[in-house]
Motif scaffolding. Structure first.
Motif, short mmCIF file in Angstrom:
data_model
loop_
_atom_site.label_atom_id
_atom_site.label_comp_id
_atom_site.label_asym_id
_atom_site.label_seq_id
_atom_site.Cartn_x
_atom_site.Cartn_y
_atom_site.Cartn_z
N ALA A 133 6.15 54.36 16.40
CA ALA A 133 5.09 53.47 15.93
C ALA A 133 3.76 53.69 16.65
N VAL A 134 3.74 54.49 17.69
CA VAL A 134 2.51 54.69 18.45
C VAL A 134 1.48 55.49 17.64
N SER A 135 0.21 55.10 17.74
CA SER A 135 -0.87 55.82 17.09
C SER A 135 -1.19 57.05 17.94
N TRP A 136 -1.28 58.22 17.31
CA TRP A 136 -1.48 59.43 18.11
C TRP A 136 -2.37 60.44 17.40
N THR A 137 -2.91 61.34 18.20
CA THR A 137 -3.72 62.44 17.72
C THR A 137 -3.49 63.65 18.62
N VAL A 138 -3.83 64.82 18.12
CA VAL A 138 -3.74 66.06 18.90
C VAL A 138 -5.14 66.60 19.06
N ARG A 139 -5.47 67.02 20.28
CA ARG A 139 -6.77 67.62 20.55
C ARG A 139 -6.58 68.90 21.35
N GLN A 140 -7.49 69.82 21.13
CA GLN A 140 -7.49 71.04 21.94
C GLN A 140 -8.78 71.07 22.75
N GLU A 141 -8.63 71.20 24.04
CA GLU A 141 -9.76 71.33 24.95
C GLU A 141 -9.79 72.78 25.42
N ILE A 142 -10.83 73.14 26.16
CA ILE A 142 -10.94 74.53 26.61
C ILE A 142 -11.23 74.58 28.10
N GLY A 143 -10.85 75.71 28.72
CA GLY A 143 -11.19 75.95 30.12
C GLY A 143 -10.04 75.74 31.08
N ASP A 144 -10.40 75.34 32.27
CA ASP A 144 -9.43 75.05 33.33
C ASP A 144 -8.65 73.79 32.95
N PRO A 145 -7.32 73.84 32.98
CA PRO A 145 -6.53 72.69 32.50
C PRO A 145 -6.86 71.36 33.20
N ALA B 291 -1.71 51.24 23.58
CA ALA B 291 -2.82 52.19 23.61
C ALA B 291 -2.50 53.38 22.72
N PRO B 292 -3.51 54.05 22.22
CA PRO B 292 -3.25 55.27 21.45
C PRO B 292 -2.83 56.41 22.38
N LEU B 293 -2.17 57.37 21.81
CA LEU B 293 -1.71 58.56 22.54
C LEU B 293 -2.54 59.75 22.08
N VAL B 294 -3.05 60.51 23.03
CA VAL B 294 -3.75 61.75 22.72
C VAL B 294 -2.93 62.89 23.33
N VAL B 295 -2.40 63.74 22.48
CA VAL B 295 -1.65 64.92 22.92
C VAL B 295 -2.68 66.04 23.05
N ALA B 296 -2.89 66.50 24.28
CA ALA B 296 -3.94 67.47 24.55
C ALA B 296 -3.37 68.82 24.97
N HIS B 297 -3.89 69.85 24.33
CA HIS B 297 -3.58 71.23 24.73
C HIS B 297 -4.87 71.84 25.24
N VAL B 298 -4.80 72.53 26.38
CA VAL B 298 -5.99 73.18 26.93
C VAL B 298 -5.85 74.68 26.72
N ASP C 264 -1.22 62.04 12.83
CA ASP C 264 -2.17 62.83 13.60
C ASP C 264 -3.56 62.40 13.14
N ARG C 265 -4.21 61.56 13.94
CA ARG C 265 -5.51 61.02 13.56
C ARG C 265 -6.59 61.60 14.44
N SER C 266 -7.81 61.60 13.97
CA SER C 266 -8.90 62.11 14.79
C SER C 266 -10.06 61.12 14.87
N ASP C 267 -9.77 59.85 14.82
CA ASP C 267 -10.78 58.81 14.92
C ASP C 267 -11.06 58.57 16.40
N PRO C 268 -12.22 59.04 16.94
CA PRO C 268 -12.49 58.90 18.36
C PRO C 268 -12.63 57.46 18.81
N SER C 269 -12.98 56.54 17.92
CA SER C 269 -13.13 55.14 18.31
C SER C 269 -11.78 54.51 18.63
N ALA C 270 -10.70 55.13 18.19
CA ALA C 270 -9.37 54.56 18.41
C ALA C 270 -8.72 55.11 19.66
#
Length: 171
Positions: free
Chosen positions: A92-104, A39-46, A3-9
């Motif tokens: 092996a995929v590079s991934w991170t989790v992000r939480q966004e807000i508002g309308d999905p 490509a990196p994977l971003v798992v997003a929860h709204v 679970d990485r949070s490097d936005p450049s990746a």
């Protein structure tokens, strides 16, 4: 991988829109496409209990809360992070989790623009009266994504498919 949070990746990332309790199939399919695209994977929860009040020119988002939902919001993010960790363990995929807000749909479009995402992956909703009513009132997130932005959208069926004679939510 981690679970990485490097936005450049995250340029060209595959974004998986995930809700707590959803089938891990959405994350697995998104990870498969991310691996194919290198490509990196971003798992997003709204978090729909908060909304954007205003955004500063530097991109900082000021949010407001519909309700006192801080603990629920954190619990939802923790659940999504746990799901991602379990589903992607050993992947092996590079991934991170992000939480966004508002309308999905709008939040995912904003995130996709921010990351210059290559693909959005979402799951279908559970069938039932409550979900049918929600979809009738707010519209399908998948349908709204396909009509409001330029990226491809992969919709992963996560429940039992409707039979040939079953009524669909919009019928």
């Amino acid at each position: 991988m981690t679970d990485r949070s490097d936005p450049s990746a995250t340029a060209g990332a595959v974004i998986a829109g995930v809700v707590p309790g959803q089938s891990p199939r959405v994350i697995r399919e998104a990870a498969r496409y991310a691996a194919l695209a290198h490509a990196p994977l971003v798992v997003a929860h709204v978090d729909t209990t908060r909304f954007v009040a205003f955004e500063d020119p530097d991109g900082y988002v000021h949010s407001s809360t519909v309700d006192v939902a801080g603990a629920a919001s954190k619990a939802a993010l923790d659940e999504v992070r746990r799901m991602a960790s379990e589903t992607l363990a050993g992947d092996a995929v590079s991934w991170t989790v992000r939480q966004e807000i508002g309308d999905p749909a709008l939040a995912m479009i904003h995130l996709a623009d921010e990351l210059d995402a290559s693909l959005l992956v979402v799951g279908t909703r559970k069938r039932g009266l409550g979900e049918s009513l929600r979809e009738f009132l707010t519209g399908s997130v998948a349908a709204r994504l396909t009509h409001r932005q330029r990226r491809p959208v992969l919709v992963v069926p996560v429940g039992e498919p409707a039979g040939a004679d079953d009524e669909l939510p919009w019928e």
